[in-house]
Design an enzyme around this catalytic site. Structure first.
Site, PDB file in Angstrom:
ATOM      1  N   ARG A  27       3.444   1.896  -1.738  1.00  0.00           N
ATOM      2  CA  ARG A  27       4.638   1.749  -0.910  1.00  0.00           C
ATOM      3  C   ARG A  27       5.607   0.788  -1.560  1.00  0.00           C
ATOM      4  O   ARG A  27       6.170  -0.063  -0.928  1.00  0.00           O
ATOM      5  CB  ARG A  27       4.232   1.214   0.451  1.00  0.00           C
ATOM      6  CG  ARG A  27       3.080   1.967   1.026  1.00  0.00           C
ATOM      7  CD  ARG A  27       2.355   1.195   2.089  1.00  0.00           C
ATOM      8  NE  ARG A  27       1.249   0.438   1.549  1.00  0.00           N
ATOM      9  CZ  ARG A  27       0.083   0.961   1.216  1.00  0.00           C
ATOM     10  NH1 ARG A  27      -0.138   2.221   1.356  1.00  0.00           N
ATOM     11  NH2 ARG A  27      -0.873   0.202   0.734  1.00  0.00           N
ATOM     12  N   CYS A  28       5.746   0.886  -2.860  1.00  0.00           N
ATOM     13  CA  CYS A  28       6.448  -0.156  -3.597  1.00  0.00           C
ATOM     14  C   CYS A  28       7.951  -0.004  -3.512  1.00  0.00           C
ATOM     15  O   CYS A  28       8.500   1.018  -3.873  1.00  0.00           O
ATOM     16  CB  CYS A  28       6.012  -0.122  -5.040  1.00  0.00           C
ATOM     17  SG  CYS A  28       6.083  -1.745  -5.763  1.00  0.00           S
TER      18      CYS A  28
END
Lengths: 110, 136, 92
Positions: free
Chosen positions: A108-109
């Site tokens: 989920r960067c």
């Protein structure tokens, strides 16, 4: 892809993240950091060790917001703000610290 | 929210960031296909984008919340360990269905320190306040 | 102020239908699609007071005939129904 380390081939994904977290070694961390143009100081190590412990405890690589919040709980405000972290890891603290710590890229960067 | 009567409301309506309230309802046991893991990924992604996320565990979903499960003994990723990190993603509203726990002979207990235990009727009454409801 | 609940599996096969009915409020609507259309003859559906719909083509494919409290609708009406719902919950 792979990194040559101690006469062994260490497998990585296409972006250079280790495929197996157990292949990690602190000397290997220095090699990965060099690829990222980062010279590891004690301040870097504090974060790298922290994200590695985070992964081992929670089985997930922390994205930036979770990383700062968890760091704040451990070390207080001054080391948990994103300006401080970006100074250490200019291309994104969550991305680079997890890579150097031998962890998968945070899914989920941002 | 549809009729604005003062400037404060107008400002709020013009704000580029709209926080959507998500309810994520878990209805599947921990290793039922990849439902539980997919649900958790969705929750963490939404929370990373600063959406307001509440988690519900109903039916077989309550099995996900039980302590001391060892996923690695069946060569499965231990995604349940990530529940303990939810606070770092500001996911704090966690609701368990008491009726489902009771039906399955489980105590009013879970890995969450601050979970709320509600009847199916109470959960039903909460749903209208969410913008989006996803089930897994 | 009503929620459209969509059930797409057979209530004799798993508990999605039951989970849905547990949280179905008085003014909510229930739509049966795919294998969910088998639920028109599920005992728990027969006693519901809420509006129940089933996709006509999905019924025809399974030779499920019009039942008392279930209205068969086409895809266009389905789109209409979801547009007018406050929100949609798909039980999958």
């Amino acid at each position: 892809m792979a990194i040559e380390f101690n006469n062994q081939q260490i497998d990585t994904d296409s972006q250079g993240y280790l495929l197996n977290i157990n292949d990690w070694h602190k000397d290997l961390a220095c090699i990965i950091a060099k690829e990222e143009n980062i010279e590891l100081t004690p301040a870097h190590w504090e974060v790298v060790n922290f994200v590695r412990d985070f992964y081992i405890t929670y089985k997930t690589s922390p994205a930036i917001r979770a990383l700062t919040k968890a760091l704040k709980a451990e070390y207080g405000e001054e080391k948990a703000n994103s300006r401080y972290l970006y100074r250490l890891f200019p291309k994104g603290p969550a991305k680079q610290a997890t890579k150097i710590a031998g962890l998968p890229k945070p899914a989920r960067c941002i | 929210m549809s009729s604005s009567q003062n400037s404060a409301t107008n400002l709020q309506e013009m704000s580029p960031i709209t926080v959507t309230r998500y309810a994520i309802i878990n209805t599947s046991a921990p290793f039922d296909r990849l439902k539980g893991k997919e649900s958790l990924d969705a929750a963490l992604i939404l929370a990373s984008y600063e959406m307001d996320v509440s988690l519900f565990f109903i039916g077989n979903g309550v099995y996900q919340t039980q302590a001391n499960q060892q996923a690695e003994s069946i060569a499965h990723k231990d995604y349940l360990a990530t529940f303990k990190a939810l606070e770092f993603y500001d996911i704090e509203d966690i609701y368990l269905c008491q009726d489902s726990l009771t039906e399955r002979g489980l105590a009013t207990d879970s890995v969450f320190d601050d979970a709320q235990y509600l009847s199916a009727e109470q959960i039903k009454a909460l749903l209208p306040q969410f913008d989006v409801v996803l089930t897994f | 102020m009503s929620i459209l609940h969509i059930v797409r599996s057979n209530g004799f096969n798993d508990d999605r239908l039951q989970q849905c009915l547990n949280l179905l409020a008085e003014n909510d609507k229930l739509l049966l699609i795919d294998d969910g259309v088998y639920n028109v003859s599920h005992p728990t559906c027969a006693s519901l007071t809420q509006a129940i719909f089933a996709i006509d083509s999905h019924c025809q494919a399974r030779n499920i005939v019009e039942q008392g409290n279930v209205k068969q609708i086409n895809i266009e009406e389905f789109v209409n129904l979801s547009e007018h719902a406050e929100k949609v919950i798909t039980w999958q």
